[in-house]
Design an enzyme around this catalytic site. Sequence first.
Site, PDB file in Angstrom:
ATOM      1  N   ASP A  24      19.286  17.347  34.047  1.00 24.69           N
ATOM      2  CA  ASP A  24      19.085  16.464  35.129  1.00 24.69           C
ATOM      3  C   ASP A  24      19.010  17.059  36.219  1.00 24.69           C
ATOM      4  O   ASP A  24      19.264  16.448  37.376  1.00 24.69           O
ATOM      5  CB  ASP A  24      20.330  15.500  35.212  1.00 24.69           C
ATOM      6  CG  ASP A  24      21.660  16.314  35.172  1.00 24.69           C
ATOM      7  OD1 ASP A  24      21.853  17.348  34.688  1.00 24.69           O
ATOM      8  OD2 ASP A  24      22.556  15.881  36.409  1.00 24.69           O
ATOM      9  N   SER A  26      17.718  17.870  39.697  1.00 23.62           N
ATOM     10  CA  SER A  26      16.639  17.099  40.754  1.00 23.62           C
ATOM     11  C   SER A  26      15.493  18.047  41.138  1.00 23.62           C
ATOM     12  O   SER A  26      15.588  18.932  40.761  1.00 23.62           O
ATOM     13  CB  SER A  26      17.614  16.859  42.019  1.00 23.62           C
ATOM     14  OG  SER A  26      18.232  18.056  42.391  1.00 23.62           O
ATOM     15  N   THR A  29      16.273  21.235  42.291  1.00 16.30           N
ATOM     16  CA  THR A  29      16.736  22.405  41.622  1.00 16.30           C
ATOM     17  C   THR A  29      15.882  22.844  40.647  1.00 16.30           C
ATOM     18  O   THR A  29      15.827  24.148  40.087  1.00 16.30           O
ATOM     19  CB  THR A  29      18.125  21.979  40.786  1.00 16.30           C
ATOM     20  OG1 THR A  29      18.950  21.418  41.770  1.00 16.30           O
ATOM     21  CG2 THR A  29      18.679  22.898  40.102  1.00 16.30           C
ATOM     22  N   GLU A 178      32.417  13.769  37.096  1.00 19.75           N
ATOM     23  CA  GLU A 178      31.934  15.361  37.521  1.00 19.75           C
ATOM     24  C   GLU A 178      32.530  15.899  38.885  1.00 19.75           C
ATOM     25  O   GLU A 178      31.818  15.909  39.662  1.00 19.75           O
ATOM     26  CB  GLU A 178      30.609  15.880  37.128  1.00 19.75           C
ATOM     27  CG  GLU A 178      30.493  17.441  37.255  1.00 19.75           C
ATOM     28  CD  GLU A 178      29.088  17.665  36.931  1.00 19.75           C
ATOM     29  OE1 GLU A 178      28.057  16.869  36.705  1.00 19.75           O
ATOM     30  OE2 GLU A 178      28.781  18.983  37.085  1.00 19.75           O
ATOM     31  N   LYS A 220      34.001  15.819  33.350  1.00 18.41           N
ATOM     32  CA  LYS A 220      33.244  17.083  33.194  1.00 18.41           C
ATOM     33  C   LYS A 220      33.565  17.822  34.284  1.00 18.41           C
ATOM     34  O   LYS A 220      33.347  17.905  35.435  1.00 18.41           O
ATOM     35  CB  LYS A 220      31.628  16.797  33.398  1.00 18.41           C
ATOM     36  CG  LYS A 220      30.632  17.936  33.287  1.00 18.41           C
ATOM     37  CD  LYS A 220      29.406  17.557  33.430  1.00 18.41           C
ATOM     38  CE  LYS A 220      28.211  18.770  33.578  1.00 18.41           C
ATOM     39  NZ  LYS A 220      26.940  18.524  33.401  1.00 18.41           N
ATOM     40  N   SER A 262      28.864  24.631  33.166  1.00 13.21           N
ATOM     41  CA  SER A 262      28.776  26.224  33.108  1.00 13.21           C
ATOM     42  C   SER A 262      28.949  26.764  34.441  1.00 13.21           C
ATOM     43  O   SER A 262      29.655  27.912  34.426  1.00 13.21           O
ATOM     44  CB  SER A 262      27.595  26.746  32.430  1.00 13.21           C
ATOM     45  OG  SER A 262      26.583  26.406  32.735  1.00 13.21           O
ATOM     46  N   GLY A 263      28.304  26.279  35.439  1.00  7.55           N
ATOM     47  CA  GLY A 263      28.811  26.473  36.859  1.00  7.55           C
ATOM     48  C   GLY A 263      28.205  27.914  37.458  1.00  7.55           C
ATOM     49  O   GLY A 263      28.696  28.610  38.471  1.00  7.55           O
ATOM     50  N   SER A 290      29.048  20.603  28.376  1.00  5.08           N
ATOM     51  CA  SER A 290      27.684  19.795  29.053  1.00  5.08           C
ATOM     52  C   SER A 290      26.991  20.798  30.092  1.00  5.08           C
ATOM     53  O   SER A 290      27.031  20.590  30.893  1.00  5.08           O
ATOM     54  CB  SER A 290      28.337  18.653  29.997  1.00  5.08           C
ATOM     55  OG  SER A 290      27.507  18.034  30.557  1.00  5.08           O
ATOM     56  N   ARG A 293      22.589  25.175  33.141  1.00  2.23           N
ATOM     57  CA  ARG A 293      21.971  26.660  33.007  1.00  2.23           C
ATOM     58  C   ARG A 293      22.512  27.379  31.724  1.00  2.23           C
ATOM     59  O   ARG A 293      21.568  28.176  31.250  1.00  2.23           O
ATOM     60  CB  ARG A 293      22.450  27.495  34.235  1.00  2.23           C
ATOM     61  CG  ARG A 293      22.018  27.115  35.345  1.00  2.23           C
ATOM     62  CD  ARG A 293      22.511  27.662  36.808  1.00  2.23           C
ATOM     63  NE  ARG A 293      23.828  26.617  36.781  1.00  2.23           N
ATOM     64  CZ  ARG A 293      24.634  26.742  38.010  1.00  2.23           C
ATOM     65  NH1 ARG A 293      24.548  27.616  38.679  1.00  2.23           N
ATOM     66  NH2 ARG A 293      25.624  25.821  38.245  1.00  2.23           N
TER      67      ARG A 293
END
Length: 341
Positions: A24, A26, A29, A178, A220, A262-263, A290, A293
């Site tokens: 997702d 945007s 990104t 999230e 999340k 995953s951040g 979820s 990256r």
Amino acid sequence: MNLHDLNKIANAMVTPGKGILAADESSGTIKKRFDAIKVESTEDNRRDYREMLFRSTEAMSKYVSGVILYDETIWQNAKDGTPLVKLIEQAGAIPGIKVDEGTQALPQCPGELVTVGLDKLAERLKKYYERGARFAKWRAVIDIGAGIPTMTAISVNAHALARYAALCQAAQIVPIVEPEVLMDGDHDIDRCYDVTQRVLNKTFQELRVQRVELEGMVLKPNMAVSGKKCAKQASVDEVAEKTVRMLKACVPAAVPGIAFLSGGQSDEEATAHLDAMNKIGGLPWKLTFSYGRALQAAPQKAWSGKAENVAAGQRAFTHRARMNALASKGEWEGGLEKKVA
Ligand code: 5MM
């Protein structure tokens, strides 16, 4: 609201051996991601890239429970005219939609953000449901730094997450909640733990106040990890042990499942952490992925915008999806990384 059906979807999203593909990004990104592989971010290229992922038959049918889409993607058709949403459904996965509209500066709180998008959300959810979305996602962003996060930022973001979640359930859509505590910065794992615990507690308090049914949602969160610039990086076992302890203290057992972001962790770190947590066992909720990256970096690189690389991109995606699917059951081993699907 039919809670039984919401609960069924939430459980399907966190089925052991499967997890969620966060696709997702945007427009801003995805442009950043495409810039890194020198691909122009046109509507057709974004469609071709996502079509490649959704046509990865093995990954989509065996390891992916659902896909989070961006507004543009949910209305797009594949090259042959089939709606992309249909490709996801045909593979047996559930289509979902990101419904937040990004972040804005939070007044009086320098450097902090609030996620927006509640206006007209009820109407938008209706249209997304008609198009096939059965779950949604809203991401709050909390940064750690000198003097932040403030309680103000934690409160307003938790309030918005709960408003969104209540609206989703009223529209018969499962909300993914999230609240992301960023891992940028030089803080250690214990600071991440403290801040995340405060954020989760406030989020669940707001969810209760706004009468969100916990059986019909998925959380999340970030894991408890060291900041990227911290000199002392916590080991896989420490991350797993502290994350599980933190979640047990904050997340009611009524929540069917937790699907991590995953951040900014490396692909393998994200897999190893999830696996180590599931190896601990005896958890009150399902734990899965979820990832954005950590699932897409490899296929993006392998594809690099070239039609002749589609098969290689799909192989790379299938491999990462399989590794994370194993981790969702605590059955991953480092040695498997070498055997690319
Ligand atoms: C895929 O990226 C998602 C959308 O981000 P923007 O709204 O900033 O474009 C993002 O919310 C993502 O779903 C989560 O952060 C998880 O992705 P990572 O890469 O952290 O696993």
